[in-house]
Design an enzyme around this catalytic site. Sequence first.
Site, PDB file in Angstrom:
ATOM      1  NE  ARG A  45       0.277   1.364   3.339  1.00 42.68           N
ATOM      2  CZ  ARG A  45       1.222   2.235   3.572  1.00 42.68           C
ATOM      3  NH1 ARG A  45       2.497   1.853   3.646  1.00 42.68           N
ATOM      4  NH2 ARG A  45       0.975   3.506   3.719  1.00 42.68           N
ATOM      5  CD  GLN A 195      -2.950   2.688   6.851  1.00 45.93           C
ATOM      6  OE1 GLN A 195      -3.515   3.113   7.861  1.00 45.93           O
ATOM      7  NE2 GLN A 195      -3.612   2.471   5.734  1.00 45.93           N
ATOM      8  CG  ASP A 236      -3.118   7.956  -1.458  1.00 44.52           C
ATOM      9  OD1 ASP A 236      -3.030   8.437  -0.326  1.00 44.52           O
ATOM     10  OD2 ASP A 236      -2.785   6.785  -1.733  1.00 44.52           O
TER      11      ASP A 236
HETATM   12  O1  MRU Z   1      -4.435   3.129   2.340  1.00 46.09           O
HETATM   13  P1  MRU Z   1      -2.963   3.361   2.186  1.00 46.09           P
HETATM   14  O2  MRU Z   1      -2.169   2.788   3.310  1.00 46.09           O
HETATM   15  O3  MRU Z   1      -2.466   2.928   0.842  1.00 46.09           O
HETATM   16  O4  MRU Z   1      -2.802   4.943   2.251  1.00 46.09           O
HETATM   17  C1  MRU Z   1      -1.518   5.482   2.093  1.00 46.09           C
HETATM   18  C2  MRU Z   1      -1.480   6.966   2.220  1.00 46.09           C
HETATM   19  O5  MRU Z   1      -2.475   7.625   2.404  1.00 46.09           O
HETATM   20  C3  MRU Z   1      -0.139   7.615   2.018  1.00 46.09           C
HETATM   21  O6  MRU Z   1      -0.018   8.764   2.789  1.00 46.09           O
HETATM   22  C4  MRU Z   1       0.028   7.991   0.529  1.00 46.09           C
HETATM   23  O7  MRU Z   1      -0.241   6.886  -0.276  1.00 46.09           O
HETATM   24  C5  MRU Z   1       1.394   8.502   0.228  1.00 46.09           C
HETATM   25  S1  MRU Z   1       2.618   7.247   0.357  1.00 46.09           S
HETATM   26  C6  MRU Z   1       4.109   7.942  -0.064  1.00 46.09           C
END
Ligand code: MRU
Length: 355
Positions: A45, A195, A236
């Site tokens: 992720r 996370q 994202d």
């Molecule tokens: O749901 P996830 O764990 O994929 O979300 C990740 C995030 O929101 C991060 O902050 C984003 O992807 C940037 S990673 C460099």
Amino acid sequence: MVKTIEWTDGRVRMLDQTLLPREVKYLDCTDYHMVAEGIKKLCIRGAPAIGIAAAMGIALGAQQIRTGDFNEFMKGLEGVFNTLLSTRPTAVNIQWAVERIRKFLTERRHEPVDKLKAMLIEEANRVLNEDIEINRAIGEWGAQFIKDGDTVITHCNAGSLATGGYGTATGPIRVAIEQGKKIQVIADETRPVLQGCRLTAWELMQDNIPVTLITDNTAGAILRKGEINLAIVGTDRTVANGDVANKIGTYSLAVLCRENNVPFYVAAPLSSIDFSMPSGDLIPIEERGPEEVTHIFGRHIAPEGVKVRNLAFDVTPAKYITGIITEKGVFRPGDLHKLNEKGADLEKIMLKAKY
Ligand code: MRU
């Protein structure tokens, strides 16, 4: 630093992040469906990491297509592209990887298909290695805003686990430390998938970076006490007007930072910037299943049958963002679109730390 993802022996090997920090276990994907499942289930992720996984998934899928004809080959690949694109909608990086590979192949349409298959593996590895370089550049540009003795708050995980290595939001933190600055990191735990707790706190501790874990709802209290100097988060999808989609809770943190006069930075590689989208209101926001909210590690914690909303991301309007840290420099959100304009004098519009 542990490896997030690699191409090895004809397979895509990804660290299964659902098991961290209790277990460090790799998942070996032998076909592209496994890669897509790994992305969907959050084994891998973080926007740049899923972009890399997509590029590797495409290379893996390509090996399974049996034809010597370029058009047939591309037709087969469309199925692979669509499977990967359907996994997670908010991060633009999967789309970015698909478009990069499509262009790569179209420009080499006269090469034999077998040669193209081998070239796709090289290209996927290039995507991985470039990502690490980009994160280092983000780190170099962003570190100027971190002073010796500062405390930096971050949300979710935009670290090496979310990328090919080094991290986007953690890039400036790592460079500041390499520069000899003594700094502290505050990691929001990041409900519901945790996370910040499971991944950011773990990876920073692995590298001896001082980190303190807080619950998400503690951020306001310690910002108000003046204990935090700046925030750096990942993204994202950042769009042309400077609005930023990132993990749910980012918007609340940005508003709290503004209320308390704390600068709020977003680390955004160009692969996470969608210049074609004019406003954050148009970003598709992934909604995930209710179990992430009603259960903790398989144990039911909510009343049976309660209605749940589980938005995985939110959009922070550009007005709350002090600067967007890219591999090309740091820019006000309102100037971001100039990165996509030919001949723009980036040096002139770049933000520089004043102290
Ligand atoms: O749901 P996830 O764990 O994929 O979300 C990740 C995030 O929101 C991060 O902050 C984003 O992807 C940037 S990673 C460099």
